[in-house]
Design an enzyme around this catalytic site. Structure first.
Site, PDB file in Angstrom:
ATOM      1  CE  LYS A 213      -6.378  -1.482   5.175  1.00 12.94           C
ATOM      2  NZ  LYS A 213      -7.708  -1.783   4.608  1.00 12.94           N
TER       3      LYS A 213
ATOM      4  NE  ARG B  82      -3.078  -3.764  -1.182  1.00 15.28           N
ATOM      5  CZ  ARG B  82      -2.482  -4.568  -0.312  1.00 15.28           C
ATOM      6  NH1 ARG B  82      -1.156  -4.662  -0.303  1.00 15.28           N
ATOM      7  NH2 ARG B  82      -3.189  -5.276   0.554  1.00 15.28           N
TER       8      ARG B  82
ATOM      9  NE  ARG C 234      -3.449  -2.298   2.881  1.00 20.81           N
ATOM     10  CZ  ARG C 234      -3.116  -3.444   3.463  1.00 20.81           C
ATOM     11  NH1 ARG C 234      -1.871  -3.604   3.931  1.00 20.81           N
ATOM     12  NH2 ARG C 234      -3.993  -4.425   3.587  1.00 20.81           N
TER      13      ARG C 234
ATOM     14  CG  HIS D  38      -5.655  -9.347   1.530  1.00 17.32           C
ATOM     15  ND1 HIS D  38      -5.898  -9.699   0.217  1.00 17.32           N
ATOM     16  CD2 HIS D  38      -5.617  -7.981   1.534  1.00 17.32           C
ATOM     17  CE1 HIS D  38      -6.002  -8.614  -0.533  1.00 17.32           C
ATOM     18  NE2 HIS D  38      -5.833  -7.560   0.243  1.00 17.32           N
TER      19      HIS D  38
ATOM     20  CE1 TYR E 126      -6.291  -7.253  -6.546  1.00 16.07           C
ATOM     21  CE2 TYR E 126      -6.544  -8.376  -4.454  1.00 16.07           C
ATOM     22  CZ  TYR E 126      -6.318  -7.230  -5.171  1.00 16.07           C
ATOM     23  OH  TYR E 126      -6.112  -6.041  -4.506  1.00 16.07           O
TER      24      TYR E 126
ATOM     25  CG  HIS F 156      -5.096   0.589  -3.635  1.00 12.42           C
ATOM     26  ND1 HIS F 156      -4.292   0.781  -2.529  1.00 12.42           N
ATOM     27  CD2 HIS F 156      -5.988  -0.381  -3.280  1.00 12.42           C
ATOM     28  CE1 HIS F 156      -4.693  -0.019  -1.546  1.00 12.42           C
ATOM     29  NE2 HIS F 156      -5.713  -0.726  -1.985  1.00 12.42           N
TER      30      HIS F 156
END
Length: 300
Positions: free
Chosen positions: A173, A248, A150, A271, A280, A245
């Site tokens: 995150k 990414r 990110r 993730h 994806y 993004h």
């Protein structure tokens, strides 16, 4: 309409949960819509309504409100209202969570926007040059595409996060750490930046451990990284909408197209659930269908 319950919830978000000012402002806007409806419907405040009233509020958002809200906005407002009522129940301000059964509208899955490999190559080639900021931007864009980072993770990197020549430590995150390999093109671009440019930029500001530096010697901001990418896209004349993004998304899509296991891509992207990564696979399946329809003589 403002109420003691709504004000208390916003303070909880800002102080106890430590949400960013802009995030709290977004909650406040949603709750202003809810508060306005409560007042218009003659309710004293959120603590005075039950499931039937909340169902009426959902109908108001979905069909009656002018101007009408998009489904995504309806879902966001309802999510905020659910959070408010959960807070009221947890704090003992209501006996039950009246919004527990409130279901936001289902939204269509939004497929990530990846760009073709040749477009990525043109984008990266648009950062070629000997100017210091071009050298820095090439290192940044090569790293973003090589690792799927990110943009916030990339600009948050310190020099020490380059664990060795072949891997980088990223913090996602919630501060979750992951180790991601760095390909040869990105390694070469980063090495050129570290040797030829970063010392020069660093001399313009106070000492900082940041890997990517701005023109004044401080840590590169997300906004500056965004500008670097959009300017490179303009020079490449891609004719496509490109954002941080995008790289990414392209990283994940190209890995899966090349045969990478979805769980490996999940780890690389950071993730927490493989379900997030599996979107994806829809992108690559769409590409395969398109190629099949175009190429097979009996596909149509």
């Amino acid at each position: 309409m403002s109420s003691r319950e709504i004000d208390g919830y916003l303070r909880h978000l800002a102080v106890e949960r430590g949400l960013a000012r802009n995030t709290v402002a977004s909650y406040r806007r949603d709750l202003r819509i809810y508060g306005g409806w409560l007042e218009q419907a003659g309710h004293a405040g959120p603590a005075s309504v039950g499931a039937a009233e909340l169902a009426a509020f959902q109908r108001y958002l979905s069909a009656e409100r002018q101007p009408a809200l998009a489904n995504s906005s309806v879902a966001r407002v309802l999510s905020t209202v659910r959070g408010l009522h959960r807070f009221l129940a947890e704090e003992g301000l209501t006996e039950t969570d009246a919004a527990r059964e409130l279901k936001p509208p289902k939204l269509p899955a939004r497929l990530p926007k990846a760009i073709p490999i040749e477009a990525v190559e043109r984008l990266l080639a648009a950062t070629d040059g000997d100017e210091p900021l071009r050298v820095r931007d090439k290192a940044l864009l090569e790293l973003l595409y090589a690792t799927g980072a990110r943009v916030s993770e990339a600009v948050g990197l310190n020099v020490d996060d380059l664990v060795d020549a072949e891997v980088v430590r990223l913090f996602g995150k919630g501060g979750k750490e992951r180790i991601v390999p760095v390909g040869s093109y990105a390694r070469a671009a980063i090495e050129a930046y570290l040797v030829r440019v970063r010392p020069q930029l660093s001399s313009r500001g106070t000492a900082t451990p940041a890997l990517f530096l701005g023109a004044r010697g401080g840590r590169l901001s997300r906004q500056a990284a965004w500008v670097a990418i959009t300017e490179a896209a303009d020079r490449a004349e891609l004719g496509l909408e490109v954002s941080p993004h995008t790289l990414r998304h392209s990283f994940a899509t190209h890995l899966l197209s090349g045969g990478a296991d979805v769980r490996v891509v999940q780890e690389l992207l950071g993730h927490s659930s493989v379900a997030t990564t599996q979107i994806y696979t829809l992108v690559t399946a769409d590409t395969l269908r398109e190629m099949y329809t175009t190429a097979h003589p009996r596909a149509r």
